[in-house]
Design an enzyme around this catalytic site. Structure first.
Site, PDB file in Angstrom:
ATOM      1  N   PHE B 235       0.813  -1.224   0.000  1.00  0.00           N
ATOM      2  CA  PHE B 235       0.000   0.000   0.000  1.00  0.00           C
ATOM      3  C   PHE B 235       0.843   1.269   0.000  1.00  0.00           C
ATOM      4  CE2 PHE B 235      -2.325  -3.246   2.578  1.00  0.00           C
ATOM      5  CZ  PHE B 235      -3.198  -3.635   1.575  1.00  0.00           C
ATOM      6  N   ILE B 460       2.392  -6.371  -5.886  1.00  0.00           N
ATOM      7  CA  ILE B 460       2.118  -6.216  -4.451  1.00  0.00           C
ATOM      8  C   ILE B 460       0.701  -6.652  -4.103  1.00  0.00           C
ATOM      9  CG2 ILE B 460       3.849  -4.415  -4.168  1.00  0.00           C
ATOM     10  CD1 ILE B 460       1.546  -2.356  -4.135  1.00  0.00           C
ATOM     11  N   ILE B 622     -10.427  -1.613 -18.982  1.00  0.00           N
ATOM     12  CA  ILE B 622     -10.158  -2.504 -17.861  1.00  0.00           C
ATOM     13  C   ILE B 622      -9.602  -3.814 -18.418  1.00  0.00           C
ATOM     14  CG2 ILE B 622     -11.149  -3.718 -15.887  1.00  0.00           C
ATOM     15  CD1 ILE B 622     -11.137  -0.624 -15.673  1.00  0.00           C
ATOM     16  N   PRO B 625     -11.468  -7.442 -15.575  1.00  0.00           N
ATOM     17  CA  PRO B 625     -12.551  -6.931 -14.717  1.00  0.00           C
ATOM     18  C   PRO B 625     -12.618  -7.623 -13.354  1.00  0.00           C
ATOM     19  CG  PRO B 625     -13.347  -7.345 -16.943  1.00  0.00           C
ATOM     20  CD  PRO B 625     -11.955  -7.906 -16.876  1.00  0.00           C
ATOM     21  N   LYS B 626     -12.126  -8.849 -13.286  1.00  0.00           N
ATOM     22  CA  LYS B 626     -12.206  -9.565 -12.010  1.00  0.00           C
ATOM     23  C   LYS B 626     -11.214  -8.999 -10.986  1.00  0.00           C
ATOM     24  CE  LYS B 626     -12.387 -14.239 -10.137  1.00  0.00           C
ATOM     25  NZ  LYS B 626     -12.375 -15.666 -10.445  1.00  0.00           N
ATOM     26  N   LYS B 694      -5.796   2.995 -17.796  1.00  0.00           N
ATOM     27  CA  LYS B 694      -5.489   4.057 -16.822  1.00  0.00           C
ATOM     28  C   LYS B 694      -5.027   3.548 -15.455  1.00  0.00           C
ATOM     29  CE  LYS B 694      -8.460   7.799 -18.530  1.00  0.00           C
ATOM     30  NZ  LYS B 694      -9.612   8.651 -18.169  1.00  0.00           N
ATOM     31  N   GLY B 695      -5.464   2.367 -15.044  1.00  0.00           N
ATOM     32  CA  GLY B 695      -5.050   1.861 -13.720  1.00  0.00           C
ATOM     33  C   GLY B 695      -6.108   2.088 -12.662  1.00  0.00           C
ATOM     34  N   GLY B 697      -5.559   0.995  -9.065  1.00  0.00           N
ATOM     35  CA  GLY B 697      -5.069   0.674  -7.721  1.00  0.00           C
ATOM     36  C   GLY B 697      -5.496   1.654  -6.653  1.00  0.00           C
ATOM     37  N   GLU B 698      -5.671   2.881  -7.034  1.00  0.00           N
ATOM     38  CA  GLU B 698      -5.914   3.910  -6.039  1.00  0.00           C
ATOM     39  C   GLU B 698      -7.326   4.499  -6.038  1.00  0.00           C
ATOM     40  OE1 GLU B 698      -2.286   4.495  -7.112  1.00  0.00           O
ATOM     41  OE2 GLU B 698      -1.411   5.221  -5.264  1.00  0.00           O
TER      42      GLU B 698
END
Lengths: 338, 732
Positions: B235, B460, B622, B625-626, B694-695, B697-698
């Site tokens: 994180f 990660i 995406i 999607p999972k 685009k990503g 994670g956040e």
């Protein structure tokens, strides 16, 4: 963790003999609290005496119509024991309100009574703490004290007792059977845990060379009208800010008998006969519950971060009494408050 | 075939759940020694004496390293700067006698086993000369200095605010939060001899760790190999080399033996964290619900030795249309460790304040909070004065609101209930940058139709292995199981740290580019096949489909990969490619989201249950999607913790973090998490990068805390402006 010796006790007599011979030894059963404390250097026993092989694992009926619970009965077995579920659902509920399934699988009945406080300073050997090191001073009084006591605290210590199960046992007026070099004795639950006074290092009146054999429940289990209501900072796996165990007997729309104990507010499960007396022979109405709560909290005193507990305890008691009176006890699975 | 855009289970899932996946502290080595760190008990001052006699007297203790007896480390502070070090001078563990923060490492015990090391660590006696410390942010308001990262102001926000029909101005507080990944930070350093080290490190960037170790210990870069194939969550806490790494190396060099060092859970609170901030947001609006002025000021904490700075305030002017905007960002020096990025650094912080302020402005304007956002919708990034590469936020609002049933909301606080519970509905917008970093990937395709894709990125937890396999499988026309992935090894093609939500775009586009090269070669080989149906094909005339090279004009014309490679007498094709951002500054690149939250709160007891969250996300294409959904779920739970639970408690008298364990530092438990619905809004983006990625994670965490805090206001009528919203703040 410091190095320690390990020994196993073959019988209760052997356990007592071993602990008498080694004053710095500790008994170990589930170890869910002791091992943590040893890792932190808070407990530093030179020797651990493993009592998990002792024959203290049975739940038996007593002549008086109660139950006798062996000190090594795991919390999870006890919570799901048919006689407990049926006759002492409050006890089952309180156990399930605490810790996690994995911890309850390991934790023993006797060990639960001997849990030590979660005060953050007690746990951190880099900070002063009278409970850990008598005379060092209390860091919590003017420090981070959100979890701390509002009743029965002293200038030396404002820690709380963390157990849920013990709150139920206090309300049920259980008896603790112990044995030691001078023989067996029975301690009333109210006398088992201590207030901190000027000896906060002593949590209980159990002598260092005594061992808990069993916890005895009296016949009265309040199975019809009871609740265990636990309020905490997340919905599971957190120690109580305030918890309330209630048992009530109703007859003809009037409270014949009512008892309650609070957790998370004091150095021991908190009973107050004067506050309970307010309820006797009264109708189970909110106004009456409020009066009982006012009486309970008449001497409550909070600190910088925990003063809110006084109001929270007031509301929790009123609600818990209502839950018990209605016969709608708090579920520990559904986190919606009944 | 598992193409880009279809859900795929994690290719490393089986290894993870069976324990076959090994983490940094699980690697064995011959003659392994174990380290345990001794932490400082004071916040500031210096070490004046260390008594090692008792520790060294324990059987099994090999040595105890301190600043007085350690092997050589680089002297220059510069040598300790890693890829993403902020300005200032990095912390140098065991370098000298200075205590810069409470619980910093002061000694390293090395022993034959971990238990002995830990026991001996408790026997090391350290004497300190203490100096006065300060750890409370608020006390440093007047001492704070300007950080150099605020966007340029536009218009005259002060004047516009003063003249606005409706004004809202308030302060929003966020406490320190710690990442608390499941896996503790750890390193196993294998002492290979001849100056060579192989290091299994818990890190988000193997090449960052590699360069750091080489620099600090004056080793040749090629002699240091860092491996991190599985990471048990980070994180952001593993973005920079933490002190476990140099200390483990120090131990190995001192003993000339392999060393394993694992931090304790308590020690996970002894380095970076999300900085506590006090933000002031002032919004001026026309009575019709458009913004005239945004002023967003942040006061954040940093250490005494580095200037850690996040982008906290810029989101306000990027998200909403407003002619006048002004930002401020001040840093206060505290005697704490330097903060470090934590999931959506700055964004989670700044957008929390902005989106609570927008909610309050909507109340002042007597407007539905969603309607206010729509009236302030901006099709341009006004901070930069440029359009977005894509922005389907309007669609997020629409689909999210529909799924949630937002139109049934009664705007008045305390107006909705369910039995004894007050019901609150709140919403917020989320925004995060869509970044791409320079990265390289290598594809090795063998004649049997198997591909290996390699890149030094770490995984990660988001599903990087799966994402990489999926992009390669898609572009090479192979089944997913024919692709193996190598990552998390400093010897692999270049990659930056895994962070910033940029891995999918960065690794994905590099892989796609390498696959192009493979296809070009295959077409060339296919032409060589006897009587080839692709004899005249140019590289771009053919695609790779189902293990074949297929003409785009006529799909009946194709050559199998094995045939093509046989014709060219090739056993394998190896292709490496480097991709980097095409950002020419002409478009703003962001992901967006709309979050809708429902809380139910017992009217008397004020216990909060977050019963429902809908998060509609626009994040370009995406890939999976999972796993992308899992990312958003995790982000939402992160935001839920931010809203209700997470708070690092500091005893300011001691200058010490006191709730440094997972019993007292609360993150959400299963019981706190109810229904979470994730919607991915279709958002084609042909500008951002060739894959249109685009990503994610956040973005899941951004705005979530605000949506919940706003829902709590709607339920109770109580506006809490300091997180977390605990029961005491809403008892009323």
């Amino acid at each position: 963790m410091i190095n320690f010796q390990y020994a196993r006790a073959d019988s209760v007599a052997d356990a007592v003999r071993q602990i008498a011979a080694a004053p710095t030894a500790k008994f170990i059963a589930g170890g869910t609290n002791l091992i943590d404390l040893m890792k932190e250097g808070v407990e530093r026993p030179a020797r651990l005496i493993d009592i998990t092989h002792l024959p203290l694992k049975d739940v038996t009926e007593t002549a008086g119509g109660g139950l006798k619970i062996g000190a090594l009965v795991p919390n999870s077995d006890l919570a799901y024991h048919p006689a407990v579920e049926k006759r002492y659902p409050l006890l089952a509920s309180a156990i399930l309100a605490g810790a996690s399934q994995q911890l309850r699988n390991m934790a023993s009945t006797g060990g639960n009574l001997l849990q030590r406080t979660r005060c953050v300073y007690f746990y951190d050997v880099a900070t002063p703490c009278n409970k850990r090191e008598p005379g060092a001073g209390c860091s919590a009084i003017d420090g981070v004290n959100r979890q701390h006591a509002i009743l029965g605290h002293s200038a030396a210590c404002i820690a709380t007792h963390p157990s849920d199960m013990c709150v139920a046992l206090a309300m049920l007026e259980a008896k603790v059977h112990v044995t030691g070099p001078s023989g067996e004795r029975v301690i009333a639950f109210a006398d088992f845990h201590r207030l901190p006074g000027d000896t906060p290092q002593r949590d209980t009146n159990l002598e260092p060379d005594e061992i808990i054999m069993a916890v005895e429940l009296p016949a009265q289990g309040f199975a019809a009208n009871y609740t265990y209501l636990k309020l905490r900072d997340r919905l599971s796996y957190a120690f109580a800010l305030v918890s309330v165990a209630v048992g009530m007997e109703l007859a003809g729309g009037v409270i014949r008998d009512a008892r309650f104990a609070l957790g998370g507010v004091a150095h021991k499960p908190w009973r107050d006969p004067q506050a309970e007396a307010v309820l006797q022979r009264q109708r189970p109405e909110e106004e009456t519950f409020r009066r009982a709560a006012d009486t309970l909290l008449r001497n409550a005193r909070g600190f910088k971060h925990n003063a809110f507990k006084i109001e929270l305890a007031r509301r929790a008691l009123v609600r818990a009494l209502a839950q018990a009176a209605r016969g709608t006890p708090q579920s520990q699975a559904d986190k919606k408050i009944a | 075939m598992t193409r880009i855009g279809t859900p795929a289970s994690r290719v490393d899932g089986r290894a993870k759940v069976t324990g076959a996946a090994k983490y940094a502290a699980e690697f064995e080595a011959e003659n392994l020694a174990y380290g345990a760190v001794v932490s400082s008990r004071v916040a500031k001052g210096r070490v004046v004496g260390i008594d090692l006699r008792d520790a060294l007297g324990v059987e099994g203790v090999i040595d105890v390293l301190t600043h007085e007896n350690r092997p050589r480390m680089a002297r220059s502070k510069k040598a300790y700067e890693d890829d993403i070090a902020p300005g200032g001078a990095p912390f140098r563990p065991l370098y000298d006698d200075k205590i810069l923060y409470n619980a910093q490492p002061v000694a390293l015990v090395l022993a034959e086993d971990w238990e002995t090391a830990r026991y001996a660590a408790s026997l090391v006696r350290v004497d300190y000369e203490q100096e006065a410390h300060v750890t409370e942010l608020e006390s440093q308001r007047d001492e704070a200095f300007d950080a150099k990262n605020s966007p340029k102001p536009r218009g005259n926000a002060e004047k516009a605010f003063a003249a606005a029909d409706v004004q809202h101005e308030a302060e929003y507080w966020l406490p320190i939060e710690h990442h608390n990944p499941m896996e503790m930070h750890a390193a196993t350093v294998i002492y290979e001899g001849k100056g060579k080290l192989t290091i299994y490190d818990k890190t988000q960037g193997v090449q960052n760790s590699q360069a750091y170790v080489a620099s600090v210990f004056r080793l040749k870069q090629d002699d240091v190999r860092v491996i991190s194939q599985f990471v048990g969550g980070a994180f952001g806490s593993g973005l920079r080399p933490q002190y476990h790494l140099p200390l483990a190396v120090l131990g190995a060099l001192a003993l000339k033996r392999s060393v394993r060092l694992v931090l304790t859970r308590q020690q996970m609170f002894t380095f970076g964290y999300r900085p506590g901030t006090i933000q002031r947001v002032a919004l001026g609006a026309k009575s019709g619900g458009t913004l005239d002025a945004i002023m967003h000021d942040a006061l954040a904490m940093t250490s005494q030795y580095e200037d850690f700075t996040e982008h906290v305030t810029n989101w306000s002017g990027a998200l909403y249309k407003c002619a006048n905007a002004r930002y401020g960002h001040k840093l206060a020096r505290l005697d704490l460790a330097t903060p470090i990025d934590m999931r959506a650094p700055g964004g989670a912080t700044g957008v929390y304040a902005l989106e609570c302020a927008m909610d309050e402005l909507a109340v002042a304007l007597k407007l539905d909070p969603l309607e206010l956002r729509l009236r302030c919708y901006s099709d341009r990034d006004q901070n930069e004065g440029i359009p977005f590469s894509s922005k389907k936020l309007r669609e997020c609002y629409r689909q999210g609101a529909d799924a949630f049933g937002w139109d049934k909301r009664n705007g008045a606080p305390r107006s909705m209930r369910d039995g004894s519970e007050l019901v609150g509905w709140g919403m917020a917008t989320g925004i995060w940058e869509a970044m791409q970093q320079k990265a390289s990937a290598r594809i090795v395709l063998t004649a049997n139709g198997h591909a290996e894709v390699a890149c030094a990125f770490t995984d990660i937890g988001p599903g990087t292995y799966t994402m990489m396999a999926q992009v390669a499988a898609d572009r090479l026309g192979l089944p997913l199981e024919n692709v193996t992935v190598k990552l998390g090894d400093s010897t692999l093609p270049q990659a930056p740290v895994e962070g910033g939500s940029w891995t999918a775009a960065s690794a994905g586009n590099a892989i796609a580019l390498a696959c192009e090269g493979v296809r070009t070669q295959l077409v060339r080989f296919a032409r060589k096949v006897a009587n080839s149906p692709l004899a005249d094909a140019k590289p771009d005339d053919a695609a790779l489909v189902d293990g074949r090279i297929v003409s785009k004009q006529d799909s009946s014309c194709s050559v199998s990969i094995p045939d093509a490679m046989r014709a060219a007498n090739k056993e394998r094709i190896e292709q490496e490619a480097t991709a980097e951002s095409n950002d020419d500054g002409k478009h703003a690149r962001y992901t967006h989201s709309a979050i809708f939250a429902e809380v139910k709160i017992d009217e008397e007891l004020r216990i909060v249950r977050v019963t429902r969250i809908v998060n509609a996300v626009a994040a370009g294409r995406i890939i999976n999607p999972k796993t992308a959904r899992s990312q958003i779920l995790g982000g939402v739970v992160f935001g839920l913790g931010m809203a209700l639970h997470e708070e690092t408690q500091v005893d300011h008298r001691l200058g010490r973090i006191v709730n440094h364990n997972l019993a007292e530092y609360h993150v959400p438990a299963n019981a706190d998490v109810h229904d979470i619905e994730v919607i991915f809004v279709d958002e084609p983006d042909e500008i951002i990068n060739p894959l249109g990625v685009k990503g994610v994670g956040e973005i899941g965490v951004v705005g979530t805390a605000a949506a919940i805090a706003n829902a709590i206001w709607h339920a109770t009528g109580i506006r809490v402006r300091d997180l977390p919203v605990t029961v005491d703040k809403i008892l009323g």
